[in-house]
Design an enzyme around this catalytic site. Sequence first.
Site, PDB file in Angstrom:
ATOM      1  N   LYS A  69       0.824  -1.216   0.000  1.00  0.00           N
ATOM      2  CA  LYS A  69       0.000   0.000   0.000  1.00  0.00           C
ATOM      3  C   LYS A  69       0.859   1.268   0.000  1.00  0.00           C
ATOM      4  O   LYS A  69       2.084   1.201   0.198  1.00  0.00           O
ATOM      5  CB  LYS A  69      -0.901  -0.023   1.230  1.00  0.00           C
ATOM      6  CG  LYS A  69      -1.896  -1.183   1.268  1.00  0.00           C
ATOM      7  CD  LYS A  69      -2.815  -1.011   2.468  1.00  0.00           C
ATOM      8  CE  LYS A  69      -3.740  -2.183   2.635  1.00  0.00           C
ATOM      9  NZ  LYS A  69      -4.705  -1.932   3.725  1.00  0.00           N
ATOM     10  N   TYR A 128     -12.545  -2.270  -2.672  1.00  0.00           N
ATOM     11  CA  TYR A 128     -13.059  -2.291  -1.300  1.00  0.00           C
ATOM     12  C   TYR A 128     -14.585  -2.196  -1.272  1.00  0.00           C
ATOM     13  O   TYR A 128     -15.155  -1.558  -0.375  1.00  0.00           O
ATOM     14  CB  TYR A 128     -12.421  -1.155  -0.501  1.00  0.00           C
ATOM     15  CG  TYR A 128     -10.968  -1.422  -0.121  1.00  0.00           C
ATOM     16  CD1 TYR A 128     -10.607  -2.563   0.601  1.00  0.00           C
ATOM     17  CD2 TYR A 128      -9.961  -0.530  -0.467  1.00  0.00           C
ATOM     18  CE1 TYR A 128      -9.292  -2.807   0.961  1.00  0.00           C
ATOM     19  CE2 TYR A 128      -8.633  -0.767  -0.100  1.00  0.00           C
ATOM     20  CZ  TYR A 128      -8.309  -1.915   0.613  1.00  0.00           C
ATOM     21  OH  TYR A 128      -6.999  -2.150   0.975  1.00  0.00           O
ATOM     22  N   ASN A 152      -1.774  -0.049   7.322  1.00  0.00           N
ATOM     23  CA  ASN A 152      -1.271  -1.358   7.749  1.00  0.00           C
ATOM     24  C   ASN A 152      -0.412  -2.019   6.669  1.00  0.00           C
ATOM     25  O   ASN A 152      -0.235  -3.221   6.647  1.00  0.00           O
ATOM     26  CB  ASN A 152      -2.432  -2.251   8.203  1.00  0.00           C
ATOM     27  CG  ASN A 152      -3.460  -2.461   7.112  1.00  0.00           C
ATOM     28  OD1 ASN A 152      -3.262  -2.036   5.974  1.00  0.00           O
ATOM     29  ND2 ASN A 152      -4.542  -3.141   7.426  1.00  0.00           N
ATOM     30  N   HIS A 175      -2.069  -5.306   1.854  1.00  0.00           N
ATOM     31  CA  HIS A 175      -3.379  -5.968   1.778  1.00  0.00           C
ATOM     32  C   HIS A 175      -3.184  -7.363   1.190  1.00  0.00           C
ATOM     33  O   HIS A 175      -2.371  -7.538   0.277  1.00  0.00           O
ATOM     34  CB  HIS A 175      -4.318  -5.178   0.863  1.00  0.00           C
ATOM     35  CG  HIS A 175      -5.533  -5.971   0.468  1.00  0.00           C
ATOM     36  ND1 HIS A 175      -6.662  -6.033   1.263  1.00  0.00           N
ATOM     37  CD2 HIS A 175      -5.770  -6.780  -0.595  1.00  0.00           C
ATOM     38  CE1 HIS A 175      -7.545  -6.838   0.685  1.00  0.00           C
ATOM     39  NE2 HIS A 175      -7.032  -7.302  -0.442  1.00  0.00           N
ATOM     40  N   GLU A 190     -10.064 -10.260  -6.660  1.00  0.00           N
ATOM     41  CA  GLU A 190      -9.064  -9.192  -6.602  1.00  0.00           C
ATOM     42  C   GLU A 190      -7.997  -9.368  -7.693  1.00  0.00           C
ATOM     43  O   GLU A 190      -7.582  -8.389  -8.318  1.00  0.00           O
ATOM     44  CB  GLU A 190      -8.435  -9.151  -5.203  1.00  0.00           C
ATOM     45  CG  GLU A 190      -9.432  -8.676  -4.152  1.00  0.00           C
ATOM     46  CD  GLU A 190      -8.998  -8.920  -2.712  1.00  0.00           C
ATOM     47  OE1 GLU A 190      -7.870  -9.412  -2.495  1.00  0.00           O
ATOM     48  OE2 GLU A 190      -9.796  -8.615  -1.807  1.00  0.00           O
TER      49      GLU A 190
HETATM   50  P1  CMP Z   1      -7.147  -4.282   4.262  1.00  0.00           P
HETATM   51  O1  CMP Z   1      -6.675  -5.610   4.719  1.00  0.00           O
HETATM   52  O2  CMP Z   1      -6.616  -3.723   2.996  1.00  0.00           O
HETATM   53  O3  CMP Z   1      -8.756  -4.284   4.192  1.00  0.00           O
HETATM   54  C1  CMP Z   1      -9.549  -3.131   4.363  1.00  0.00           C
HETATM   55  C2  CMP Z   1      -8.734  -1.957   4.829  1.00  0.00           C
HETATM   56  O4  CMP Z   1      -9.484  -0.921   5.454  1.00  0.00           O
HETATM   57  C3  CMP Z   1      -7.789  -2.424   5.941  1.00  0.00           C
HETATM   58  O5  CMP Z   1      -6.791  -3.225   5.430  1.00  0.00           O
HETATM   59  C4  CMP Z   1      -7.358  -1.097   6.528  1.00  0.00           C
HETATM   60  O6  CMP Z   1      -6.395  -0.412   5.714  1.00  0.00           O
HETATM   61  C5  CMP Z   1      -8.668  -0.340   6.451  1.00  0.00           C
HETATM   62  N1  CMP Z   1      -9.434  -0.437   7.706  1.00  0.00           N
HETATM   63  C6  CMP Z   1     -10.021  -1.505   8.249  1.00  0.00           C
HETATM   64  N2  CMP Z   1     -10.664  -1.195   9.379  1.00  0.00           N
HETATM   65  C7  CMP Z   1     -10.475   0.124   9.556  1.00  0.00           C
HETATM   66  C8  CMP Z   1     -10.904   1.044  10.530  1.00  0.00           C
HETATM   67  N3  CMP Z   1     -11.666   0.662  11.547  1.00  0.00           N
HETATM   68  N4  CMP Z   1     -10.523   2.314  10.388  1.00  0.00           N
HETATM   69  C9  CMP Z   1      -9.777   2.710   9.333  1.00  0.00           C
HETATM   70  N5  CMP Z   1      -9.338   1.867   8.359  1.00  0.00           N
HETATM   71  C10 CMP Z   1      -9.690   0.599   8.485  1.00  0.00           C
END
Ligand code: CMP
Length: 153
Positions: A9, A49, A112, A115, A126
């Site tokens: 990311k 998403y 994070n 993904h 995906e």
């Molecule tokens: P990812 O595994 O890419 O799947 C959905 C993404 O949304 C997640 O990682 C985070 O980057 C984001 N995400 C999930 N939960 C939250 C949250 N509560 N607040 C902000 N971002 C979130």
Amino acid sequence: MERTFVMFKPDCLERGLLGRIFSRFEEKGLRLVAMKMLRVTPALARQHYAEHVEKPFYPSLEEFITAAPVVATVFEGPEVIRVVREMLGATSGLKAAAGTIRGDYSASRQMNLVHASDSTESATREIGIYFKKEDLLDWDPSLACWLQAPSEA
Ligand code: CMP
């Protein structure tokens, strides 16, 4: 053999962590079968998403995921969907166990770093969003015979 979609990311690229984190996938012995760098557009973010579009955090997620380039990849290996999810750790870097990628490098729920698909259905969906069939390369690394026994492949 399974395939999974893995996206490095914007925070991963902006923080200069791509090489360090990507090397974990190589060191684990996962097979790279597709890779490209791109900028996620708002439309692409909504498609990727789709299940989160109505959630309160979605506007912030879209802003984040479109803010800088990403590197989209497909990795192949036995049980690779589960294996990669376990390498990443819990969604939030604040909760992810030490030793996982997020546990070691992230202190955020949103930022994070990586993904990865959470099921065979999402992997198929995906991979199809980011890659054409001909982008996925079938190849046999010379060292494959030292990574799994023939009966495990
Ligand atoms: P990812 O595994 O890419 O799947 C959905 C993404 O949304 C997640 O990682 C985070 O980057 C984001 N995400 C999930 N939960 C939250 C949250 N509560 N607040 C902000 N971002 C979130």
